[in-house]
Enzyme design. Structure first.
Site, PDB file in Angstrom:
ATOM      1  N   HIS A  29      54.446 103.182 -72.656  1.00  0.00           N
ATOM      2  CA  HIS A  29      53.156 103.075 -72.799  1.00  0.00           C
ATOM      3  C   HIS A  29      53.310 104.827 -71.474  1.00  0.00           C
ATOM      4  CE1 HIS A  29      49.006 103.187 -70.910  1.00  0.00           C
ATOM      5  NE2 HIS A  29      49.266 102.925 -69.924  1.00  0.00           N
ATOM      6  N   SER A  30      52.494 106.000 -71.906  1.00  0.00           N
ATOM      7  CA  SER A  30      52.140 106.589 -70.461  1.00  0.00           C
ATOM      8  C   SER A  30      53.793 107.542 -70.907  1.00  0.00           C
ATOM      9  CB  SER A  30      51.468 106.696 -69.254  1.00  0.00           C
ATOM     10  OG  SER A  30      51.250 108.281 -69.108  1.00  0.00           O
ATOM     11  N   MET A  31      54.009 107.806 -69.423  1.00  0.00           N
ATOM     12  CA  MET A  31      55.713 108.154 -69.347  1.00  0.00           C
ATOM     13  C   MET A  31      57.006 107.385 -70.380  1.00  0.00           C
ATOM     14  SD  MET A  31      57.970 108.057 -66.264  1.00  0.00           S
ATOM     15  CE  MET A  31      60.201 108.219 -66.340  1.00  0.00           C
ATOM     16  N   ALA A  53      56.144 106.282 -73.254  1.00  0.00           N
ATOM     17  CA  ALA A  53      56.226 106.592 -74.613  1.00  0.00           C
ATOM     18  C   ALA A  53      57.301 107.537 -74.412  1.00  0.00           C
ATOM     19  CB  ALA A  53      55.223 107.308 -74.781  1.00  0.00           C
ATOM     20  N   SER A 109      51.987 104.523 -76.591  1.00  0.00           N
ATOM     21  CA  SER A 109      50.575 103.925 -76.207  1.00  0.00           C
ATOM     22  C   SER A 109      50.106 105.554 -74.938  1.00  0.00           C
ATOM     23  CB  SER A 109      50.740 103.032 -75.664  1.00  0.00           C
ATOM     24  OG  SER A 109      49.649 102.822 -74.756  1.00  0.00           O
TER      25      SER A 109
END
Length: 254
Positions: free
Chosen positions: A92-94, A96, A119
């Site tokens: 998720h975010s970083m 990813a 994500s």
């Protein structure tokens, strides 16, 4: 205890738990492994593990990695040492970008992961600039993604600790360049909230440039942290159902 990987509390017991497919989750900037703690009971037929970045929770006081690639290498080395075979990586975010890099390193080691779910992240070549030096700039950056609570803003000690975590993580993201020209042979699923910031919402689909095989984009209700209220466990369960056994192999694409 392992350095990076934190297992969820088993729902299955004995041989059934050992045979279950495994998921490894990578948190956002400033995030901890406990962010995914609630997912294990929501995925009772899987084993849900999460990565604990240095300096967080039970790793308090440990120095930050030198680079995002160094972080990914350390996680990969631990996965290989544990002889774990993950059916799905979720970042998720970083997280990813860390998951994408771990996927690449696992493929180079001959143990590819069938599915990669990324994500709330723009394609790495198109990610928006991230500040990581000045507290005021980092605070303004965080507010764009999710407003900070009044309680957190009033707790100077806790806010200062969070900012140190976030600045360390954003420095890693800002310096990440190893994605250039890299593609994955995994089934690549990009998930984005319909109300995420425009720079991410409009660029998440460009992960297809890094897909050597199947690419799917999923839009969820909500913003950057859509998964707080609606964890994508249904999507993960469906993706796990598509895969073979935890030790199955897929084709690597460089």
């Amino acid at each position: 205890m392992s350095a990076y990987i934190r297992p969820g509390r088993p729902v299955l017991n004995g041989p059934a738990h050992a045979r279950a497919r495994s998921v490894l989750c990578f948190p956002h900037a400033g995030g901890c492994a406990s962010f995914f703690r609630s997912w294990q009971p929501l995925l009772p037929t899987a084993r849900v593990h999460a990565v604990q970045y240095p300096g967080r929770e039970d790793r308090f006081g440990e120095p930050a990695p030198e680079s995002l690639s160094a972080l990914a290498r350390a996680v990969t080395e631990e996965i290989l040492a544990r002889d774990e075979r993950y059916s799905l990586l979720f970042g998720h975010s970083m997280g990813a970008y860390v998951a994408f890099e771990v996927d690449r390193l696992l493929r180079e080691a001959g143990v590819p992961t069938p599915t990669l779910v990324l994500s709330s992240a723009a394609s790495p070549a198109l990610r928006p600039p991230v500040p990581y030096e000045e507290d005021a700039d980092v605070l303004a950056y965080l507010e764009r993604y999710e407003p900070l609570s009044a309680e957190l803003r009033q707790d100077e000690e806790l806010l200062g600790l969070l900012l140190e975590y976030v600045k360390d993580d954003l420095r890693l993201v800002s310096g990440y360049r190893e994605h250039t020209g890299k593609r994955t042979g995994a089934r690549l699923v990009s998930v984005v909230g319909e109300h995420d910031i425009p720079e991410i919402r409009s660029r998440a689909g460009r992960w297809r440039d890094h897909a050597g095989g199947e690419f799917v984009q999923v839009v969820k209700p909500g913003g950057h942290f859509y998964l707080r209220s609606d964890p994508p466990v249904g999507l993960i369960a469906a993706e796990l159902a598509r895969t073979g056994s935890p030790h199955s192999r897929s084709t690597s694409t460089s």
